[in-house]
Design a protein around this motif. Structure first.
Motif, mmCIF file in Angstrom:
data_model
loop_
_atom_site.group_PDB
_atom_site.id
_atom_site.type_symbol
_atom_site.label_atom_id
_atom_site.label_comp_id
_atom_site.label_asym_id
_atom_site.label_seq_id
_atom_site.Cartn_x
_atom_site.Cartn_y
_atom_site.Cartn_z
ATOM 1 N N LEU A 128 -1.498 57.965 57.196
ATOM 2 C CA LEU A 128 -0.166 57.550 56.788
ATOM 3 C C LEU A 128 0.789 58.732 56.846
ATOM 4 C CD1 LEU A 128 -1.415 55.677 53.601
ATOM 5 C CD2 LEU A 128 -1.183 54.738 55.911
ATOM 6 N N ILE A 129 1.779 58.642 57.717
ATOM 7 C CA ILE A 129 2.745 59.728 57.886
ATOM 8 C C ILE A 129 4.110 59.292 57.358
ATOM 9 C CG2 ILE A 129 4.016 61.106 59.592
ATOM 10 C CD1 ILE A 129 1.517 61.139 61.305
ATOM 11 N N GLY A 130 4.732 60.170 56.592
ATOM 12 C CA GLY A 130 6.070 59.911 56.080
ATOM 13 C C GLY A 130 6.574 61.135 55.344
ATOM 14 N N ARG A 131 7.856 61.132 55.040
ATOM 15 C CA ARG A 131 8.463 62.308 54.399
ATOM 16 C C ARG A 131 8.408 62.247 52.879
ATOM 17 N NH1 ARG A 131 14.243 62.549 57.013
ATOM 18 N NH2 ARG A 131 14.023 60.309 56.652
ATOM 19 N N ARG A 132 8.093 61.088 52.317
ATOM 20 C CA ARG A 132 8.054 60.954 50.860
ATOM 21 C C ARG A 132 6.621 60.705 50.408
ATOM 22 N NH1 ARG A 132 11.446 56.158 49.440
ATOM 23 N NH2 ARG A 132 10.723 55.416 51.477
ATOM 24 N N ARG A 133 6.109 61.599 49.578
ATOM 25 C CA ARG A 133 4.699 61.524 49.183
ATOM 26 C C ARG A 133 4.395 60.315 48.306
ATOM 27 N NH1 ARG A 133 -0.032 64.162 49.013
ATOM 28 N NH2 ARG A 133 0.798 65.714 50.448
ATOM 29 N N ALA A 134 5.260 60.003 47.368
ATOM 30 C CA ALA A 134 4.941 58.948 46.404
ATOM 31 C C ALA A 134 4.637 57.605 47.071
ATOM 32 C CB ALA A 134 6.055 58.815 45.370
ATOM 33 N N LEU B 183 3.630 57.058 50.108
ATOM 34 C CA LEU B 183 2.404 57.212 50.890
ATOM 35 C C LEU B 183 1.173 57.153 50.000
ATOM 36 C CD1 LEU B 183 3.418 60.108 53.331
ATOM 37 C CD2 LEU B 183 3.373 57.662 53.827
ATOM 38 N N GLU B 184 1.240 57.808 48.854
ATOM 39 C CA GLU B 184 0.097 57.806 47.943
ATOM 40 C C GLU B 184 -0.164 56.405 47.397
ATOM 41 O OE1 GLU B 184 0.947 60.891 45.110
ATOM 42 O OE2 GLU B 184 -0.048 62.414 46.359
ATOM 43 N N ARG B 185 0.908 55.649 47.159
ATOM 44 C CA ARG B 185 0.732 54.271 46.689
ATOM 45 C C ARG B 185 0.013 53.434 47.749
ATOM 46 N NH1 ARG B 185 3.633 50.070 47.966
ATOM 47 N NH2 ARG B 185 5.326 51.361 48.799
ATOM 48 N N VAL B 186 0.439 53.551 49.005
ATOM 49 C CA VAL B 186 -0.206 52.794 50.077
ATOM 50 C C VAL B 186 -1.631 53.291 50.303
ATOM 51 C CG1 VAL B 186 -0.079 52.170 52.518
ATOM 52 C CG2 VAL B 186 2.011 52.293 51.164
ATOM 53 N N ALA B 187 -1.836 54.598 50.211
ATOM 54 C CA ALA B 187 -3.175 55.161 50.402
ATOM 55 C C ALA B 187 -4.143 54.663 49.343
ATOM 56 C CB ALA B 187 -3.105 56.686 50.378
ATOM 57 N N ALA B 188 -3.667 54.535 48.112
ATOM 58 C CA ALA B 188 -4.530 54.066 47.031
ATOM 59 C C ALA B 188 -5.008 52.644 47.274
ATOM 60 C CB ALA B 188 -3.782 54.153 45.699
#
Length: 265
Positions: free
Chosen positions: A38-44, A46-51
């Motif tokens: 998952l690539i993007g400029r905003r971590r939050a 991305l972390e939600r989708v990764a979880a």
């Protein structure tokens, strides 16, 4: 859902993966057994989708060659790149006289450079795996809306990029295609409804109904519907499909605008 991917194939890399179509793609590919990056400029986001997908988070700018050096180092540990889904985009509002140099550069970077730099960085691995690229373009790649000069120009150029890549790397087994959605229910599109909501005193639902009033299917797409088109193009079911522009707009682009006056006669 039947598993279509295995970790040994490498990652499905998704830019703009934190929200909207990118997020929907991450969910779809993960459900099919893929390891998603998952690539993007905003971590939050991305972390939600990764979880929820088990994906790996690669925070950074998809248009940055320096960031891609870091991304590729992380992807090598995860088995490399099997497919690239280029969803990153946005920006580009304003007519030509309303578009300054920085605005123009921002529109090109967000909508065109992200796809080009990502494709260039992934191509060596895609060639090795005979992988595929799917670029999320727009019906703005095919026609011009009012006051979106930078966005329209960049999205038109995205189709040229897709065709160039398909021609150059098809002999090495890499397939490259583009999806052109119309209105899609995403957070970005919700924001674009605000002028209509304010102008007409409408709800969000009424604003979407207004922009889709002349669309044959009379509705916007769900992000998951566009993700399914991306999933098809990246899969072996589309093994002979390359250089294609798949329009997924509910029929918006087939409407003959000069005949609309006759519809209610």
């Amino acid at each position: 859902m039947t598993s279509l991917y295995s970790p040994e194939q490498g990652c499905v890399v998704i830019t703009g993966a934190g929200t909207g179509i990118g997020e929907a793609c991450a969910r779809l590919f993960a459900a099919q057994g893929a390891r998603v990056a998952l690539i993007g400029r905003r971590r939050a986001p991305l972390e939600r989708v990764a979880a929820q997908t088990g994906g790996i988070v690669l925070e950074g700018d998809a248009a940055s060659a320096a960031d891609w050096e870091r991304f590729n180092a992380a992807l090598a540990v995860e088995g490399g790149v099997a497919s690239l889904i280029a969803c990153a985009g946005g920006l580009g509002a304003g007519s030509a006289l309303e578009t300054g140099d920085d605005d123009w550069a921002g529109a090109m970077r967000a909508n065109l450079d992200t796809a080009f730099v990502s494709a260039r960085a992934c191509l060596p691995q895609l060639i090795a795996r005979r992988g595929s690229i799917v670029m999320v373009a727009s019906i703005a790649s095919l026609a011009a809306g009012p006051g979106v000069c930078g966005y329209t120009t960049a999205k038109h150029a995205l189709i040229g990029l897709m065709r160039s890549l398909a021609r150059d790397y098809g002999p090495q087994g890499v397939r490259v295609n583009a999806v052109c959605p119309g209105w899609v229910r995403t957070p970005m599109a919700d924001e674009e409804m605000l002028p209509l909501i304010e102008r007409y005193g409408e709800t969000l639902e009424q604003a979407y109904a207004r922009v889709c009033a002349e669309v044959p299917m009379r509705r916007a797409a769900g992000a998951e519907e566009i993700a399914r088109v991306c999933g098809f193009l990246a899969s072996d079911a589309a093994s002979i499909v390359t250089g294609a522009v798949i329009v997924a707009d509910g029929g918006a682009s087939v409407v003959d605008v000069p005949t609309l006056a006759f519809e209610r006669v």
